[in-house]
Scaffold this motif. Structure first.
Motif, short mmCIF file in Angstrom:
data_model
loop_
_atom_site.label_atom_id
_atom_site.label_comp_id
_atom_site.label_asym_id
_atom_site.label_seq_id
_atom_site.Cartn_x
_atom_site.Cartn_y
_atom_site.Cartn_z
N ASN A 68 0.40 -6.84 -5.21
CA ASN A 68 0.00 -5.51 -4.77
C ASN A 68 -1.12 -5.64 -3.75
N LEU A 69 -0.85 -5.25 -2.50
CA LEU A 69 -1.88 -5.35 -1.47
C LEU A 69 -2.85 -4.18 -1.59
N SER A 70 -4.06 -4.37 -1.10
CA SER A 70 -5.09 -3.36 -1.32
C SER A 70 -4.87 -2.10 -0.49
N ARG A 71 -4.07 -2.21 0.58
CA ARG A 71 -3.71 -1.03 1.38
C ARG A 71 -2.46 -1.39 2.18
N ILE A 91 -5.10 -8.37 2.10
CA ILE A 91 -5.96 -8.50 0.92
C ILE A 91 -5.16 -8.13 -0.32
N VAL A 92 -5.21 -9.01 -1.31
CA VAL A 92 -4.43 -8.78 -2.52
C VAL A 92 -5.27 -8.07 -3.55
N ASP A 93 -4.70 -7.02 -4.12
CA ASP A 93 -5.37 -6.34 -5.21
C ASP A 93 -4.99 -7.04 -6.52
N THR A 94 -3.69 -7.09 -6.82
CA THR A 94 -3.27 -7.77 -8.04
C THR A 94 -2.02 -8.61 -7.78
N GLY A 103 0.79 -1.24 0.00
CA GLY A 103 0.00 0.00 0.00
C GLY A 103 0.82 1.28 0.00
#
Ligand code: UDP
Ligand code: MG
Length: 308
Positions: free
Chosen positions: A67-70, A302-305, A44
């Motif tokens: 890439n984590l969500s935050r 939490i994983v974004d991508t 993040g």
């Protein structure tokens, strides 16, 4: 060919990344007998870290990223890295080059000899204030005394972990994480390597004193219930003393009579007991809070991508 993953958590590291890239490329080309994977976990970041990592991937497919969500914190970012790493060995490094890549060939050598957790131990703690150094040392002492597991001093996350260790670490999914303790807790064949920890190449450390204090409390409370035992012990001692004092007061009142007196002793006892009770409540609260966080069973990150 054995695959080795370089796991690098990144939080606002845009200033360090160019130097890191150079160092990693020369490391990988100096050891062509391994299949390399660089797994960056963007925790993040608020600067251009993500864009820079993405362009690294465009240039060189060996660079992968999650890439984590935050911002979830380094401990969570590390777990994400363990989950996504594909190597037979995983080397955990900081993005700021405080963990020198020059030590990596030696780590791999020990890994080939059969060691499963080759960890770097700092010879020198780099540029740090006197107060911070003293606090760290007393903290390690306290942690070791209270947790009954051997917690290694001056050892950080910089290490090579065999696939076996990674699989076990992946099973430890508590949300209140203290990864340094977990490495010791899982066991396996360990080997120590001394290295000089330099200063950050760029940027500044994301750890404030407040965060470090939180980490310190987490370290003790997630590996031992010694503070709870200590409150019980103090409770017993204070009750005993109280009982003796009570007998004295009663006997005095019965045999000699008791004119109103003793304001100061009353105050002392009330304040002292009040203090101890509040501290004990705080300690219980600390554990209760931890239990509360754990029973929610939220994912640690939490994983974004994920790009690879
Ligand atoms: N880091 C992270 N998330 C955070 C804080 C730090 O992923 O919330 C990463 C950071 O990018 C670096 C490593 O953890 O790669 C160590 O951080 P830092 O250099 O700030 O800590 P120090 O070296 O002072 O212990
Ligand atoms: Mg650092």
């Amino acid at each position: 060919m054995k695959r080795v993953t370089l796991l690098i958590p990144c939080y606002n590291e845009e200033a360090s990344l160019p130097k890191l890239k150079e160092a990693l490329l020369s490391l990988m080309s100096s050891l062509p007998s391994y299949e390399w994977e660089v797994l960056m976990v963007n925790d993040g970041s608020r600067d251009h870290t993500l864009e820079m990592i993405a362009s690294l991937h465009e240039e060189d497919q060996r660079f992968c990223y999650v890439n984590l969500s935050r911002n979830f914190g380094k401990e969570a970012a590390l777990l994400a890295g363990f989950d996504y790493a594909r190597g037979d060995a995983v080397i955990v490094m900081d993005a700021d080059l405080q963990d020198p890549p020059e030590v990596v060939p030696e780590m791999l050598k020990y890994w080939e000899e059969g060691y499963e957790d080759v960890y770097g131990k700092r010879k020198d703690r780099g540029k740090e204030s006197w107060l911070r150094r003293r606090l760290t040392l007393s903290y390690y002492w306290l942690l070791e005394k209270s947790s009954h597991i051997e917690v290694l001093r001056n050892v950080g996350d910089f290490r090579l972990l065999d696939r076996k260790c990674i699989e076990e670490l992946k099973r430890l999914r508590e949300s209140e994480r203290y990864t340094k303790g977990m490495y010791c807790w899982i066991g396996f064949k360990k080997k120590e390597l001394l290295f000089d920890r330099g200063n950050r190449v760029a940027g500044k450390s994301a750890w404030s004193f407040r965060k470090l204090f939180g980490l310190a409390v987490d370290g003790i409370t997630s590996f031992s219930i010694a503070p709870l035992r200590l409150t019980t012990l103090i409770g017993i001692i204070v009750s005993l003393l109280g009982f003796i004092f009570m007998c004295k007061v009663l006997i005095k009142a019965i045999f000699w009579g008791d004119p109103v007196q003793g304001y100061s002793s009353l105050m002392v006892v009330i304040l002292f007991l009040g203090g101890i009770q509040l501290i004990s409540l705080g300690i219980i609260g600390e554990y209760l809070g931890k239990t509360y966080m754990e029973v929610k069973k939220r994912p640690v990150y939490i994983v974004d991508t994920y790009v690879c």
